[in-house]
Design an enzyme around this catalytic site. Sequence first.
Site, PDB file in Angstrom:
ATOM      1  N   ALA A   1       0.815  -1.220   0.000  1.00 18.69           N
ATOM      2  CA  ALA A   1       0.000   0.000   0.000  1.00 18.69           C
ATOM      3  C   ALA A   1       0.849   1.270   0.000  1.00 18.69           C
ATOM      4  O   ALA A   1       0.408   2.309  -0.504  1.00 18.69           O
ATOM      5  CB  ALA A   1      -0.925  -0.028   1.215  1.00 18.69           C
TER       6      ALA A   1
ATOM      7  N   GLN B   1       0.563  -6.398  -3.521  1.00 24.58           N
ATOM      8  CA  GLN B   1      -0.547  -6.654  -2.596  1.00 24.58           C
ATOM      9  C   GLN B   1      -1.664  -5.650  -2.850  1.00 24.58           C
ATOM     10  O   GLN B   1      -2.713  -5.733  -2.237  1.00 24.58           O
ATOM     11  CB  GLN B   1      -0.075  -6.491  -1.150  1.00 24.58           C
ATOM     12  CG  GLN B   1       1.030  -7.434  -0.754  1.00 24.58           C
ATOM     13  CD  GLN B   1       1.583  -7.072   0.608  1.00 24.58           C
ATOM     14  OE1 GLN B   1       1.133  -7.597   1.633  1.00 24.58           O
ATOM     15  NE2 GLN B   1       2.528  -6.181   0.655  1.00 24.58           N
TER      16      GLN B   1
ATOM     17  N   ILE C   1      -4.634  -3.377  -4.592  1.00 21.46           N
ATOM     18  CA  ILE C   1      -5.874  -3.742  -5.269  1.00 21.46           C
ATOM     19  C   ILE C   1      -6.393  -2.585  -6.117  1.00 21.46           C
ATOM     20  O   ILE C   1      -7.527  -2.573  -6.549  1.00 21.46           O
ATOM     21  CB  ILE C   1      -6.931  -4.151  -4.215  1.00 21.46           C
ATOM     22  CG1 ILE C   1      -7.124  -3.034  -3.172  1.00 21.46           C
ATOM     23  CG2 ILE C   1      -6.515  -5.449  -3.515  1.00 21.46           C
ATOM     24  CD1 ILE C   1      -8.233  -3.311  -2.159  1.00 21.46           C
TER      25      ILE C   1
ATOM     26  N   HIS D   1      -3.611  -9.978  -4.011  1.00 26.10           N
ATOM     27  CA  HIS D   1      -4.862  -9.772  -3.287  1.00 26.10           C
ATOM     28  C   HIS D   1      -6.005  -9.336  -4.201  1.00 26.10           C
ATOM     29  O   HIS D   1      -6.995  -8.792  -3.739  1.00 26.10           O
ATOM     30  CB  HIS D   1      -4.642  -8.763  -2.143  1.00 26.10           C
ATOM     31  CG  HIS D   1      -3.699  -9.277  -1.093  1.00 26.10           C
ATOM     32  ND1 HIS D   1      -2.996  -8.462  -0.242  1.00 26.10           N
ATOM     33  CD2 HIS D   1      -3.331 -10.548  -0.770  1.00 26.10           C
ATOM     34  CE1 HIS D   1      -2.242  -9.217   0.555  1.00 26.10           C
ATOM     35  NE2 HIS D   1      -2.420 -10.473   0.254  1.00 26.10           N
TER      36      HIS D   1
ATOM     37  N   CYS E   1     -22.422 -17.213  -9.952  1.00 23.23           N
ATOM     38  CA  CYS E   1     -22.381 -17.482 -11.398  1.00 23.23           C
ATOM     39  C   CYS E   1     -21.224 -16.781 -12.101  1.00 23.23           C
ATOM     40  O   CYS E   1     -21.075 -16.892 -13.310  1.00 23.23           O
ATOM     41  CB  CYS E   1     -23.706 -17.093 -12.065  1.00 23.23           C
ATOM     42  SG  CYS E   1     -23.944 -15.305 -12.220  1.00 23.23           S
TER      43      CYS E   1
ATOM     44  N   CYS F   1     -26.843 -10.389  -7.355  1.00 27.90           N
ATOM     45  CA  CYS F   1     -26.666 -10.584  -8.798  1.00 27.90           C
ATOM     46  C   CYS F   1     -28.025 -10.574  -9.523  1.00 27.90           C
ATOM     47  O   CYS F   1     -28.942 -11.308  -9.130  1.00 27.90           O
ATOM     48  CB  CYS F   1     -25.958 -11.920  -9.026  1.00 27.90           C
ATOM     49  SG  CYS F   1     -25.823 -12.369 -10.758  1.00 27.90           S
TER      50      CYS F   1
ATOM     51  N   SER G   1       5.769  -1.806   1.906  1.00 26.60           N
ATOM     52  CA  SER G   1       4.972  -2.840   2.577  1.00 26.60           C
ATOM     53  C   SER G   1       5.506  -3.042   3.979  1.00 26.60           C
ATOM     54  O   SER G   1       6.716  -3.088   4.189  1.00 26.60           O
ATOM     55  CB  SER G   1       5.039  -4.163   1.812  1.00 26.60           C
ATOM     56  OG  SER G   1       4.397  -5.178   2.570  1.00 26.60           O
ATOM     57  N   SER G   2       4.575  -3.179   4.931  1.00 24.80           N
ATOM     58  CA  SER G   2       4.987  -3.473   6.313  1.00 24.80           C
ATOM     59  C   SER G   2       5.499  -4.909   6.423  1.00 24.80           C
ATOM     60  O   SER G   2       6.082  -5.279   7.438  1.00 24.80           O
ATOM     61  CB  SER G   2       3.801  -3.262   7.256  1.00 24.80           C
ATOM     62  OG  SER G   2       2.699  -4.025   6.806  1.00 24.80           O
TER      63      SER G   2
ATOM     64  N   ASN H   1      11.103   1.301   2.646  1.00 19.71           N
ATOM     65  CA  ASN H   1       9.894   1.549   3.434  1.00 19.71           C
ATOM     66  C   ASN H   1      10.193   2.588   4.509  1.00 19.71           C
ATOM     67  O   ASN H   1      11.295   2.631   5.037  1.00 19.71           O
ATOM     68  CB  ASN H   1       9.430   0.242   4.108  1.00 19.71           C
ATOM     69  CG  ASN H   1       7.969   0.260   4.464  1.00 19.71           C
ATOM     70  OD1 ASN H   1       7.134   0.535   3.610  1.00 19.71           O
ATOM     71  ND2 ASN H   1       7.637  -0.012   5.713  1.00 19.71           N
TER      72      ASN H   1
END
Length: 251
Positions: free
Chosen positions: A27, A104, A106, A122, A133, A155, A196-197, A221
């Site tokens: 992140a 990681q 998104i 992720h 479906c 849906c 990233s941690s 970091n």
Amino acid sequence: MSSSIDHVQQLADLLRKSDNIVAFTGAGISTESGIPDFRSPGGVWSKYQPVEFDDFLRHAEARRQYWTIRRESVPQMLAAKPNAGHHALVELEQRGKLQAVVTQNIDELHQRAGSTRVLELHGTAMQVQCLECDKRWTAAELQPRLEADELELICDACDGIMKSMTVSFGQALSADVLMDSMQRARECDLMIAIGSSLVVYPANEVPATAKRNGAKLVILNREKTPLDSYGDLVIRGEIGQTLSAAVTQLS
Ligand code: NAD
């Protein structure tokens, strides 16, 4: 905080000597684009607990909480633009040095910057799927429904439960993406863990695996990470300026 010139030079030297680099991002690479990481004050995660996968499946109330979080976080991601850190990784790929980005994140900012080999451990928040479906929607097209307080998304094809194509806590990662990431980690000569941690398992096994298999490990970091003692170079600096300064030194 800024990384020292010395650290930038050491990073540039490692980049120069390597031609099979893998970047592992978290992140932190997107905070300079205005997307808060888990810990930043004011971020969605300082207001809400992430919803566990089991709770999401079982309880309508958990799903309402989940979509309430998405209603806030998705517009931030859609409005964000890739920053100097994302662009520096694109340049490393175009120079034939960077073989893959294992992320990681998104938010799809690596892809929007132009990285072509991105492994999303992720998943992505930019797509939604029906868990029954597999019908798909973009997060952008569903946003007006969330803003109209429709917080139980069902849906329209099969009445199944809809969910972002992200991996929630308690949900399995895609075995294919994880295997591919581990393979690249085993084969690379330089692994750069960025923003990233390094506390989220099994994602943090990716940089650890690279190091165990003989790659050099760089950790970039702001804060300490549990893998710092294994790092060949640990830089506590800002991502955008550090990466772009190092990549500029390659020309
Ligand atoms: P994390 O929040 O645990 O760690 C981020 C790290 O980046 C922190 O240690 C922080 O000090 C550092 N950092 C932040 N901005 C920085 C900067 N400009 N320069 C240098 N360092 C900086 O994130 P994580 O390790 O990725 O794990 C959190 C989980 O949250 C992931 O699984 C991810 O899927 C999810 N997440 C993703 C996003 C996104 O897609 N942008 C945002 C929030 C959370």
